[in-house]
Design a protein around this motif. Sequence first.
Motif, PDB file in Angstrom:
ATOM      1  N   ILE A 164       0.837  -1.196   0.000  1.00  0.00           N
ATOM      2  CA  ILE A 164       0.000   0.000   0.000  1.00  0.00           C
ATOM      3  C   ILE A 164       0.872   1.246   0.000  1.00  0.00           C
ATOM      4  O   ILE A 164       1.791   1.384   0.806  1.00  0.00           O
ATOM      5  CB  ILE A 164      -0.940  -0.008   1.219  1.00  0.00           C
ATOM      6  N   ASP A 165       0.567   2.168  -0.923  1.00  0.00           N
ATOM      7  CA  ASP A 165       1.307   3.429  -0.964  1.00  0.00           C
ATOM      8  C   ASP A 165       0.405   4.645  -0.775  1.00  0.00           C
ATOM      9  O   ASP A 165       0.882   5.786  -0.741  1.00  0.00           O
ATOM     10  CB  ASP A 165       2.101   3.571  -2.267  1.00  0.00           C
ATOM     11  N   THR A 166      -0.899   4.420  -0.653  1.00  0.00           N
ATOM     12  CA  THR A 166      -1.850   5.521  -0.525  1.00  0.00           C
ATOM     13  C   THR A 166      -2.785   5.259   0.650  1.00  0.00           C
ATOM     14  O   THR A 166      -3.380   4.179   0.741  1.00  0.00           O
ATOM     15  CB  THR A 166      -2.672   5.684  -1.815  1.00  0.00           C
ATOM     16  N   ILE A 167      -2.922   6.248   1.534  1.00  0.00           N
ATOM     17  CA  ILE A 167      -3.776   6.119   2.716  1.00  0.00           C
ATOM     18  C   ILE A 167      -4.850   7.197   2.666  1.00  0.00           C
ATOM     19  O   ILE A 167      -4.541   8.387   2.532  1.00  0.00           O
ATOM     20  CB  ILE A 167      -2.969   6.289   4.015  1.00  0.00           C
ATOM     21  N   ILE A 168      -6.093   6.776   2.776  1.00  0.00           N
ATOM     22  CA  ILE A 168      -7.214   7.695   2.916  1.00  0.00           C
ATOM     23  C   ILE A 168      -7.462   7.864   4.412  1.00  0.00           C
ATOM     24  O   ILE A 168      -7.673   6.877   5.120  1.00  0.00           O
ATOM     25  CB  ILE A 168      -8.467   7.148   2.215  1.00  0.00           C
ATOM     26  N   ILE A 169      -7.429   9.103   4.902  1.00  0.00           N
ATOM     27  CA  ILE A 169      -7.475   9.347   6.348  1.00  0.00           C
ATOM     28  C   ILE A 169      -8.732  10.105   6.727  1.00  0.00           C
ATOM     29  O   ILE A 169      -9.071  11.135   6.127  1.00  0.00           O
ATOM     30  CB  ILE A 169      -6.232  10.132   6.803  1.00  0.00           C
ATOM     31  N   ALA A 170      -9.427   9.597   7.755  1.00  0.00           N
ATOM     32  CA  ALA A 170     -10.595  10.262   8.322  1.00  0.00           C
ATOM     33  C   ALA A 170     -10.543  10.097   9.833  1.00  0.00           C
ATOM     34  O   ALA A 170     -10.006   9.109  10.342  1.00  0.00           O
ATOM     35  CB  ALA A 170     -11.889   9.667   7.776  1.00  0.00           C
TER      36      ALA A 170
END
Length: 212
Positions: free
Chosen positions: A139-145
Amino acid sequence: MNVSYFEPKKSAILFFDILNGYYHGGDAVATARMKPWVDNAVRLMKAGRAAGLPIFFAKGNHRPDNTTSALILTDTNNSLQPWPNGEVTLGKMHVIGGDKSSDPIPELDPRPDDYYIPKYRWSAFHQTYLDLALRSRGIDTIIIAGGSTDVGVTSTVYSGRDLDYNMIIVRDACGTSHDQRAHDTLMDLIFPRMSRVRTTDQVLEMIQKAKR
């Protein structure tokens, strides 16, 4: 690489401290203030699961006796209130490891095969297995909430930037209980320099477009 880049197989969703102790354990006013962005986090969760994105929950895991918490000298507490008589103290933690307060809220449908990241400091990366788990899955992309924007989310974003992750911060699925100006300043002036800032609708569109 274009700013519209999004590859689901290399992406994950990180929900930061959306926990019972903060949401269901708070007073009615606090819960009502959080509800709009929590509702957006739920929408994000549903879309992410439908697209097969792995779900990560960063969760405070404090000991009830505060022995894993640090007493450091600051001018104010997190709410920007000066310490009474200048005496810095550790209060009772809102979430305690081992009980329901530190569990993700049921609205996010936590499942056994999700990733649970116990943490003792603001950053979800600090001395946790988050980086290892992400890299092991490519994984190289993180969606953060999550929340609070100006505390743990910010610390995690700075850490993620230093670890070379692409990050998408979901503006209206994050929130603060301290000062809305801090949230807005971070989203408008700070985060765009180290990540992409998007609304929930925009992220859902990215996920749907990638599925098509």
